[in-house]
Motif scaffolding. Structure first.
Motif, PDB file in Angstrom:
ATOM      1  N   LYS A 289       0.839  -1.210   0.000  1.00  0.00           N
ATOM      2  CA  LYS A 289       0.000   0.000   0.000  1.00  0.00           C
ATOM      3  C   LYS A 289       0.868   1.252   0.000  1.00  0.00           C
ATOM      4  O   LYS A 289       2.083   1.182   0.046  1.00  0.00           O
ATOM      5  CB  LYS A 289      -0.875   0.009   1.262  1.00  0.00           C
ATOM      6  CG  LYS A 289      -1.790  -1.168   1.383  1.00  0.00           C
ATOM      7  CD  LYS A 289      -2.594  -1.011   2.672  1.00  0.00           C
ATOM      8  CE  LYS A 289      -3.271  -2.301   3.078  1.00  0.00           C
ATOM      9  NZ  LYS A 289      -3.355  -2.421   4.524  1.00  0.00           N
TER      10      LYS A 289
ATOM     11  N   GLU B 273      -6.228   2.962  -7.346  1.00  0.00           N
ATOM     12  CA  GLU B 273      -5.371   2.498  -6.259  1.00  0.00           C
ATOM     13  C   GLU B 273      -3.927   2.320  -6.743  1.00  0.00           C
ATOM     14  O   GLU B 273      -2.981   2.638  -6.036  1.00  0.00           O
ATOM     15  CB  GLU B 273      -5.904   1.172  -5.713  1.00  0.00           C
ATOM     16  CG  GLU B 273      -6.351   1.281  -4.270  1.00  0.00           C
ATOM     17  CD  GLU B 273      -6.946  -0.014  -3.768  1.00  0.00           C
ATOM     18  OE1 GLU B 273      -6.169  -0.917  -3.447  1.00  0.00           O
ATOM     19  OE2 GLU B 273      -8.196  -0.108  -3.724  1.00  0.00           O
TER      20      GLU B 273
ATOM     21  N   VAL C 236      -0.648   4.381  -5.289  1.00  0.00           N
ATOM     22  CA  VAL C 236       0.629   3.820  -4.845  1.00  0.00           C
ATOM     23  C   VAL C 236       1.769   4.379  -5.704  1.00  0.00           C
ATOM     24  O   VAL C 236       2.799   4.823  -5.196  1.00  0.00           O
ATOM     25  CB  VAL C 236       0.590   2.278  -4.901  1.00  0.00           C
ATOM     26  CG1 VAL C 236       1.972   1.697  -4.682  1.00  0.00           C
ATOM     27  CG2 VAL C 236      -0.374   1.740  -3.865  1.00  0.00           C
TER      28      VAL C 236
END
Lengths: 627, 177
Positions: A316, B74, B78
């Motif tokens: 993440k 996402e 990152v």
């Protein structure tokens, strides 16, 4: 061959030692990144070719070892068995070295290190003043082994500690030894390692993870890299011992991607250890199963913080989270995780092998053992320095580092990277340990020491660190995200000569808010560079604000360049090179700089053949004085 | 698989600019083989893609998202978080300049400015002629040689603005001949 028991390990060690001929000539070259950048690779090739040409390549060994630490004088070469130390070796000198020193034993005086204080030539590495005052427990073996050669490491007593732990000790005893030795985390905060291990061991859930924190993000610090590059097995051994003590079966190496050699070496080392049965199932025939995975960091400073690092390992964005729960209770994927720094892991085998009393005997009252520092900046001997905790800063900077080059005076030492502080020259006798540095508003950090001379502007330095933390702030907490931005803006205004009196007070209040209101270490310590420079160098801030003057003549908006008409010979060198075409003048007649066009890059000062004497760097005050 | 998805897009006649060529698809498939296609491998995957392509091409990330079942936003979250990743095609000569503390106190800022003037490029981008790309790094760990720049893997230590001018001139001459 896989080692199936402690006896087999010992048998292998004996056979390695028997095979080794201590009198066989060996050329050891430092192949750390520093020497690599100075051209070690070509020198090494030249040595190999030269030996081959003379048909002695089977009689003389060439070894490329880990970092010697004396980066200023790279590429460094040590010729065994005599131990002759040559520095700054160039390819052209290689035939001479082979012909005279290697084959005939004649020493080439020109290549020896000269002690600047006595002007005497020094033959052996250990007698060089840079090394003489160090205690190289962690780095000592770097120059003796090929980093990824497991036999070299075993021959030098490698995995003795692991064998001792597996053969004679219970996990609790191992933790007890680490606790009693007083080992504290080398990553910065100095938390007792034994306590951390104990919490992780007691934590009821499984599996448990170990992490080796090699995300050395501090600009100007590279001690962890050198340990991983030069002696990866020592870190690995520490981790296997930790796995036994904590009860873990899986570990991670989190290494910066900017350190390609360190990544390569640790992957190779793990592979070799696996082949020997030192990683994997039933290590050395015991019940212990443990293996490691290497993860490359992708360039985020905040990932050095443990909760951010865990998020990054999970794939993440590396953003910290509140603690508790502490990683020892709930870490990677919610499982107990124990994170230690590279140097901390490397200390573990030493403690086990040499005992608690030995370790307790090194260092100061509260901080035990040695610490590796990277000594950089305006210093004669740039390099890696390992000293017992509590050694005075003066010893490190002057006795080991050789002092400040070009006859300048020491102004301050910045310690602990962007989270640390500036220690002024007046506190040079401070003992360097966790508590000593904290008292002065700085911190140990991972061990970067940046030396600054009188030509360094402290406001500019504070601006540099704030701009670093500002760009590295992950953006989660408002005080850190916006506060550092506001601090940076104010510091920029001050260095541009637009500072107002109110600015210092605003900075101070911002510092307090950011320190108190941030979640992780990055935000909490971000104000330190500003706070310490305000504490020790307030007059410089005031000079920038009130007199619009940069005393160190660094801040571009507050300086200008002029050509001394009496000294200029009119050679036109500066005129040709000036990128702004700001210099005017006929050949052989004094030139002048058009201040409206000048961009203050300083190229003219460098090109001036009379070496900076005709081109002057002036601040407002000195101009007035000159007029 | 990736080609199927491309097919659908083609059949609909939509031009998204995200179509992935066969060679690109092969390269990506080769990288994916090494991993479990789990979210935890995302950073490693991005690193490998960047190594292979030199940067993170938009269309490859789009395909990656379909393959590992992680939404594109996402992946971008990152990729933009970590400074290692770049979305620009690198130039013929890659220049990295160290702005670590040791280099800073020895004048790295002046070197950066001189570099920018000479190649007409900002950090993180590539010059218009595609010759040079410029990147800044916080510490290369070669502090003894600071200020230091790395051009195409070669270290150039103890730089001065003057040395920068000469270095770029040499490269430009090479390109001219």
């Amino acid at each position: 061959m896989r080692l199936r028991s402690l006896i087999e390990l010992e048998a292998l060690r004996q056979s390695i030692l028997q095979k080794k001929d201590p009198n066989k000539p060996c050329i050891s070259l430092c192949s750390g990144t520093g020497c690599h950048a100075s051209g070690e690779k070509k020198v090494q090739e030249a040595f190999r070719n030269e030996l081959k040409k003379r048909g002695v390549d089977d009689k003389v060994e060439v070894k490329s070892t880990g970092c010697f630490g004396f980066c200023q004088f790279g590429p460094n070469v040590v010729l065994h068995p005599e131990g002759t130390f040559y520095h700054s070796v160039r390819v052209e000198q290689v035939p001479d070295i082979v012909e005279k020193t290697v084959l005939k034993g004649v020493i080439l005086e020109d290549l020896l290190y000269t002690d600047p204080s006595t002007n005497l030539k020094i033959f052996h590495e250990k007698d060089v003043p840079f090394y003489a005052k160090q205690m190289r427990n962690i780095l000592g073996n770097n120059g003796l082994l090929e980093p990824t050669n497991i036999e070299d490491y075993i021959g030098l007593g490698g995995f003795v500690a692991l064998a001792k732990v597996l053969g004679e000790m219970k996990p609790e005893q191992v933790i007890d030894v680490v606790k009693k030795a007083g080992l504290r985390g080398r990553g910065g905060a100095g938390f007792p390692t034994g306590l951390k291990w104990e919490t992780a061991r007691r934590s009821p859930s499984y599996p448990k993870y170990l992490v080796c924190n090699a995300d050395e993000g501090d600009p100007g610090a590279y001690m962890n890299r050198s340990v991983l590059e030069g002696n990866p097995f020592s870190v690995l051994e520490g981790m296997i011992i930790g796995a036994y003590a904590i009860g873990s079966a899986e570990g991670f190496f989190y290494v910066r991607a900017e350190y390609p050699l360190a990544v390569k070496n640790i992957i190779l080392a793990a592979k070799k250890a696996r082949e020997r049965g030192l990683l994997g199932k039933n290590i050395l025939g015991s019940e212990l199963d443990f293996d490691v995975k290497v993860i490359k960091g992708a360039g985020a400073f905040v990932c050095g913080e443990e909760t951010a690092m865990m998020a990054s390992i999970e794939g993440k964005r590396g953003m910290p989270r509140p603690r508790p729960p502490f990683p020892a209770e709930s870490g990677i994927w919610g499982k107990p995780t124990n994170i230690n720094n590279v140097e901390t892991w490397a200390n573990v085998p030493l403690i086990i092998r040499n005992g608690v009393d030995w370790y307790q005997g090194i260092g100061s009252k509260t901080s035990k053992g040695t610490k590796v520092f990277s000594l950089v900046g305006k210093i004669k001997n740039t390099g890696l320095v390992e000293v017992p905790m509590g050694t005075s800063l003066r010893t490190i900077v002057f006795d080991i580092g050789g002092g400040i080059p070009n006859g300048k005076a020491l102004k301050a030492v910045q310690c602990g990277g962007p989270s640390g502080g500036c220690i002024p020259a007046s506190h040079i006798d401070v003992p360097v340990d966790y508590e000593g540095l904290k008292e002065l508003g700085a911190m140990m950090g991972s061990g970067g020491l940046i030396v600054m001379d009188e030509d360094t502007c402290m406001v500019d330095m504070a601006k540099y660190f704030v701009s670093f933390t500002q760009s590295e702030s992950c953006g989660k907490c408002v005080p850190c995200r916006i506060g550092t931005k506001r601090m940076l803006e104010i510091l920029e205004q001050i260095t541009q000569g637009k500072g107002i009196n109110q600015h210092i007070a605003t900075l101070e209040s911002l510092c307090a808010t950011i320190r108190d209101g941030s979640l992780c270490g990055l935000g909490q310590t971000a104000p330190n560079p500003v706070l310490t420079t305000l504490m020790y160098f307030r007059s410089e801030y005031e000079a920038h604000i009130n007199e619009k003057r940069c005393p160190a003549k660094v801040c571009k908006a507050l300086i200008h360049f002029e050509i001394d008409k009496d000294k200029c010979t009119g050679c036109q060198a500066c005129k040709v090179r000036c990128p702004a075409k700001a210099i005017d003048g006929q050949p052989k007649k004094p030139h002048s700089i058009d201040q409206n066009l000048c961009i203050k890059c300083g190229v003219c000062q460098q090109t001036c053949p009379t070496k900076a004497s005709a081109v002057m760097r002036l601040d407002n005050l000195s101009t007035e004085a000159a007029r | 698989m990736i080609p199927d998805q491309n097919e659908t897009v083609k059949q609909c006649g939509i031009k998204t600019g995200w179509e992935i060529s066969e060679t690109e698809s092969h390269k990506l498939a080769k990288i994916l083989l090494k991993y479990h296609k789990k979210k935890e491998d995302l950073i490693s995957l991005l690193q490998e893609i960047q190594e292979e392509f030199g940067y993170l091409p938009r269309n490859v990330l789009h395909a990656l998202s379909r393959e590992i079942h992680v939404p594109e936003h996402e992946i971008f979250g990152v990729a933009t978080f970590y400074s290692q990743f770049t979305f620009n095609q690198p130039g013929r000569h890659k220049i990295r300049i160290c702005l670590g503390t040791a280099c800073h106190v020895r004048g790295a800022v002046g070197i950066l400015e001189e570099l920018q003037r000479n190649i007409n490029t900002k950090p993180g981008s590539t010059s218009k002629d595609g010759e040079f790309s410029l990147e800044t790094v916080m510490c290369l760990g070669s502090c003894a040689l600071g200020p230091i720049i790395v051009m195409d893997g070669d270290y150039h230590g103890q730089m001065t603005p003057l040395k920068v001018q000469r270095l770029i001139e040499d490269r430009q001459k090479e390109a001219g001949t």
